[in-house]
Write an enzyme that holds these catalytic residues in place. Structure first.
Site, short mmCIF file in Angstrom:
data_model
loop_
_atom_site.label_atom_id
_atom_site.label_comp_id
_atom_site.label_asym_id
_atom_site.label_seq_id
_atom_site.Cartn_x
_atom_site.Cartn_y
_atom_site.Cartn_z
N ASP A 1 -10.68 65.80 29.91
CA ASP A 1 -11.57 66.30 28.87
C ASP A 1 -12.25 65.07 28.26
O ASP A 1 -11.79 63.94 28.45
CB ASP A 1 -10.75 67.04 27.82
CG ASP A 1 -11.56 67.44 26.60
OD1 ASP A 1 -12.62 68.08 26.78
OD2 ASP A 1 -11.15 67.10 25.48
N ASP B 1 -14.30 64.87 24.58
CA ASP B 1 -14.18 64.75 23.13
C ASP B 1 -12.75 65.03 22.67
O ASP B 1 -12.18 66.07 22.97
CB ASP B 1 -15.14 65.72 22.43
CG ASP B 1 -16.60 65.41 22.74
OD1 ASP B 1 -16.92 64.24 23.04
OD2 ASP B 1 -17.42 66.34 22.71
#
Length: 187
Positions: A7, A9
């Protein structure tokens, strides 16, 4: 092929409830770029799967998103690391698309692009939807206690994590785990 899906953020860079909207707002978390560089040096192909609903909300455009990623790649290169690809979903939750996590569409796109089955591919994120999407695609889910999950530090992890989810303090601890496990399996 050794593939790992990250991922963005809250996992690689600081997250914001107001969205990361500019290259200036994109700030790496301590040790995250170094962790990616260590994985790269060990022969891992590193790919990002990221929800970027700020595009669908009109908070930034694709050019700005590309500039954020250019900054990330430049900073990563300074650490000796590399990123093989960035996959993102530009949709909002209301769009009900198949690529927005927790749905597995981004992961399926990655599997097709790289021509690999996703069963057992490590994936790491800072939110329940990150690990749910990875698990739904057959990946091995890992949760880092940064970003949205920082609130769980020192507490039991959320009960609704997919079975078998492994929990790490941050991306550096995740990289340590992967590299140590790889070395042990090679013995």
């Amino acid at each position: 092929m050794k593939l790992v899906i990250l991922d963005r953020d809250g996992t690689i860079n600081s997250d914001s409830d107001d969205f990361v909207k500019t290259p200036e707002e994109w700030l790496p978390l301590p040790g995250a770029l170094e962790a990616i560089a260590r994985l790269s040096h060990a022969g891992w192909h590193v790919v990002i799967a990221s929800n970027q609903s700020g595009l669908g909300r009109g908070l930034f455009d694709v050019g700005t998103l590309n500039a954020m990623h250019a900054k990330m790649l430049k900073m990563l290169a300074l650490q000796g690391g590399r990123m093989d690809a960035v996959f993102y979903c530009p949709h909002t939750a209301e769009d009900n698309c198949q690529c927005r996590k927790p749905k597995p569409g981004l992961f399926e796109q990655i599997g097709l692009r790289f021509g690999v089955p996703l069963k057992g591919v490590p994936t790491v994120g800072d939110s329940l939807r990150d690990v749910q999407a990875g698990a739904a695609a057959g990946c091995e889910p890992h949760l880092v206690l940064t970003g949205k999950s920082e609130k769980y530090r020192g507490l039991p992890p959320p009960q609704d994590l997919p079975p078998g989810t492994l929990v790490h303090q941050d991306l550096s601890a995740f990289a340590d785990f992967i590299l140590v496990r790889e070395a042990e399996l090679a013995l």
